[in-house]
Design an enzyme around this catalytic site. Sequence first.
Site, PDB file in Angstrom:
ATOM      1  N   TYR A  62      22.936  55.151  39.277  1.00 28.03           N
ATOM      2  CA  TYR A  62      23.957  54.836  40.181  1.00 28.03           C
ATOM      3  C   TYR A  62      23.305  54.876  41.455  1.00 28.03           C
ATOM      4  O   TYR A  62      22.953  55.739  41.951  1.00 28.03           O
ATOM      5  CB  TYR A  62      25.244  55.534  40.082  1.00 28.03           C
ATOM      6  CG  TYR A  62      26.418  54.369  39.738  1.00 28.03           C
ATOM      7  CD1 TYR A  62      26.648  53.522  40.310  1.00 28.03           C
ATOM      8  CD2 TYR A  62      27.215  54.990  38.565  1.00 28.03           C
ATOM      9  CE1 TYR A  62      27.989  52.548  39.925  1.00 28.03           C
ATOM     10  CE2 TYR A  62      28.130  53.857  37.922  1.00 28.03           C
ATOM     11  CZ  TYR A  62      28.447  52.713  38.817  1.00 28.03           C
ATOM     12  OH  TYR A  62      29.541  51.921  38.346  1.00 28.03           O
ATOM     13  N   GLU A  64      24.981  53.267  44.760  1.00 23.72           N
ATOM     14  CA  GLU A  64      25.817  52.553  45.721  1.00 23.72           C
ATOM     15  C   GLU A  64      25.185  52.716  47.272  1.00 23.72           C
ATOM     16  O   GLU A  64      25.048  54.046  47.386  1.00 23.72           O
ATOM     17  CB  GLU A  64      27.192  53.059  45.422  1.00 23.72           C
ATOM     18  CG  GLU A  64      28.074  52.408  44.332  1.00 23.72           C
ATOM     19  CD  GLU A  64      29.505  52.779  44.212  1.00 23.72           C
ATOM     20  OE1 GLU A  64      29.822  53.475  45.066  1.00 23.72           O
ATOM     21  OE2 GLU A  64      30.207  52.331  43.225  1.00 23.72           O
ATOM     22  N   ASP A 208      20.788  27.126  50.437  1.00 17.35           N
ATOM     23  CA  ASP A 208      20.748  27.772  49.002  1.00 17.35           C
ATOM     24  C   ASP A 208      19.538  27.216  48.135  1.00 17.35           C
ATOM     25  O   ASP A 208      19.390  26.154  47.837  1.00 17.35           O
ATOM     26  CB  ASP A 208      22.052  27.573  48.141  1.00 17.35           C
ATOM     27  CG  ASP A 208      22.070  28.127  46.685  1.00 17.35           C
ATOM     28  OD1 ASP A 208      20.960  28.587  46.228  1.00 17.35           O
ATOM     29  OD2 ASP A 208      23.117  28.002  46.150  1.00 17.35           O
ATOM     30  N   THR A 234      18.252  32.406  43.708  1.00 13.25           N
ATOM     31  CA  THR A 234      18.439  33.148  42.521  1.00 13.25           C
ATOM     32  C   THR A 234      16.953  33.595  42.644  1.00 13.25           C
ATOM     33  O   THR A 234      16.076  33.200  43.101  1.00 13.25           O
ATOM     34  CB  THR A 234      18.616  32.344  41.207  1.00 13.25           C
ATOM     35  OG1 THR A 234      17.620  31.314  41.127  1.00 13.25           O
ATOM     36  CG2 THR A 234      20.002  31.734  41.234  1.00 13.25           C
ATOM     37  N   LYS A 237      14.554  31.344  38.651  1.00 14.14           N
ATOM     38  CA  LYS A 237      14.341  29.992  38.358  1.00 14.14           C
ATOM     39  C   LYS A 237      12.689  29.762  38.546  1.00 14.14           C
ATOM     40  O   LYS A 237      11.795  30.438  37.976  1.00 14.14           O
ATOM     41  CB  LYS A 237      15.148  29.067  38.968  1.00 14.14           C
ATOM     42  CG  LYS A 237      16.662  29.292  38.560  1.00 14.14           C
ATOM     43  CD  LYS A 237      17.639  28.489  39.351  1.00 14.14           C
ATOM     44  CE  LYS A 237      19.131  28.707  38.812  1.00 14.14           C
ATOM     45  NZ  LYS A 237      20.123  27.875  39.544  1.00 14.14           N
ATOM     46  N   ARG A 243      17.100  37.582  36.019  1.00 16.96           N
ATOM     47  CA  ARG A 243      18.298  36.758  36.367  1.00 16.96           C
ATOM     48  C   ARG A 243      19.133  37.568  37.289  1.00 16.96           C
ATOM     49  O   ARG A 243      19.792  38.574  37.144  1.00 16.96           O
ATOM     50  CB  ARG A 243      19.155  36.569  35.049  1.00 16.96           C
ATOM     51  CG  ARG A 243      20.399  36.001  34.902  1.00 16.96           C
ATOM     52  CD  ARG A 243      20.665  35.560  33.615  1.00 16.96           C
ATOM     53  NE  ARG A 243      19.513  34.954  33.149  1.00 16.96           N
ATOM     54  CZ  ARG A 243      19.434  33.607  33.187  1.00 16.96           C
ATOM     55  NH1 ARG A 243      20.431  32.872  34.192  1.00 16.96           N
ATOM     56  NH2 ARG A 243      18.535  32.835  32.740  1.00 16.96           N
TER      57      ARG A 243
HETATM   58  C1  LIG Z   1      21.608  28.352  39.791  1.00 16.40           C
HETATM   59  C2  LIG Z   1      22.111  28.099  41.186  1.00 16.40           C
HETATM   60  C3  LIG Z   1      22.997  29.244  41.344  1.00 16.40           C
HETATM   61  C4  LIG Z   1      23.453  30.331  40.905  1.00 16.40           C
HETATM   62  O1  LIG Z   1      23.036  30.978  39.923  1.00 16.40           O
HETATM   63  P1  LIG Z   1      23.817  31.987  39.097  1.00 16.40           P
HETATM   64  O2  LIG Z   1      23.833  31.283  37.753  1.00 16.40           O
HETATM   65  O3  LIG Z   1      25.087  32.232  39.715  1.00 16.40           O
HETATM   66  O4  LIG Z   1      22.761  33.149  39.253  1.00 16.40           O
HETATM   67  C5  LIG Z   1      23.453  28.947  42.939  1.00 16.40           C
HETATM   68  N1  LIG Z   1      23.126  27.839  43.721  1.00 16.40           N
HETATM   69  C6  LIG Z   1      22.380  26.789  43.125  1.00 16.40           C
HETATM   70  C7  LIG Z   1      21.862  25.829  44.065  1.00 16.40           C
HETATM   71  C8  LIG Z   1      21.720  27.117  41.796  1.00 16.40           C
HETATM   72  O5  LIG Z   1      21.009  25.961  41.337  1.00 16.40           O
END
Ligand SMILES: *Cc1c(COP(=O)(O)O)cnc(C)c1O
Length: 424
Positions: A62, A64, A208, A234, A237, A243
């Site tokens: 933990y 936090e 994002d 993320t 990817k 993940r």
């Molecule tokens: C994959 C993705 C996410 C979020 O992914 P999680 O599955 O919540 O980890 C957020 N924004 C975009 C543009 C994505 O392609």
Amino acid sequence: MASSTVDDTGLYATVRVQDPRLYEMLIAEVDRQSNCLEMIASENHVSRAVLEAVGSVLTNKYAEGYPSKRYYGGCTFVDQVEDLARERAKQLFGCDHVNVQPHSGSQANMAVYMAVLEPGDTILSLDLAHGGHLSHGLKANFSGRFYNVVHYGVSRQTETIDMDDIRRMAHEHKPKLLVTGASAYPRTIDFATFGQIAREVGAYHMADIAHIAGLIVAGLHPSPIPHADFVTTTTHKTLRGPRAGMIMCKAEHAKALDSRIFPGIQGGPLMHVIAGKAAAFGEALKPEFKVYQRRIVENAKTLADALIALGYRLVSGGTDNHLMLVDLRQVHPDITGKDAEGWLEQAGIIVNKNMIPFDERKPTLTSGLRIGTPAVTTRGLGPAEIKTVAGWIHEVISSHGHEQTAANVRSQVLEMCGRFPLPH
Ligand SMILES: *Cc1c(COP(=O)(O)O)cnc(C)c1O
């Protein structure tokens, strides 16, 4: 299928002895990943080092709070791990501040919304049906429930984002937050102009980069860092880590952001996953990572050209990045994305059905497929293999689910997978 060969490696040996039922499931998934071509644009195969870090004893801890400001004792070593992940992220992206604690990309976005918005405030973002993400304001998602969401789309003619249209909408709706980035958009995103438009209307800008983070690290897509207040991503990817999620921001937002992650929306950070991030960022700092990203893009272009040569229409006419959207209607007006996804899976080629812009079919059927090259590039496929795969995709779809055709392709996919083993 080939699980006997997987067993021989001694993988998950303790689970095998203590919980044979779970073991069967784990090993079946190892087998599936080893023997299928993974072409879902948001997936990848992590290195053994990342797997080991995520599987480490850090899951027991933990922590936090933040390094040197924790609510628990015994944090000396996890502090070092989180600092290492933060240092490497800053080096990779050149940002002022980073928070490596978000459990996922959606959590990262939620924290930013909570840092700058009140419920009911207006967000301007890309429509899910045109390539956006659930967390950018889908009605059924928290983002669509708590905020007033206005969507921009792609232009009907070019199927790309039209910056004049965005500027007009931003001036009309005066959003408090302009959200950029996408989950199914095959073209370069003009973050600089988006940033400019946000400034014109006094909006915050959140970029994002969940899908394209790896390309940005390699300089293959312009970085939003100079043009956005917040950059979320993320880590699993194109970045090829565990993940999870991550947020970068300008120094002035650091305090607000950190307190929105903890205690705002999360409890204890997943320290084993943060260790996986540190490992992945270490890999991404190496020169080989840039080579890998260049190969992803080269493979995507090769696949796009091959599919076009076979008569397929790609949304926007092609790709600049790691993915493409195939409009099935041109060659096969009667075949849905759902059909094609299922038939290709029978053949060992894993893709996902996807809406194409202005799709007349429902999201559960769709007229399109989203195909990406990050995972197959990790296992070493190059342009020659990608051209072969394009032919298989065409063969399977054109056969309308003919079982023998799928079985023939399946055996060739198995053979190719055998020549390009996974990193773990
Ligand atoms: C994959 C993705 C996410 C979020 O992914 P999680 O599955 O919540 O980890 C957020 N924004 C975009 C543009 C994505 O392609």
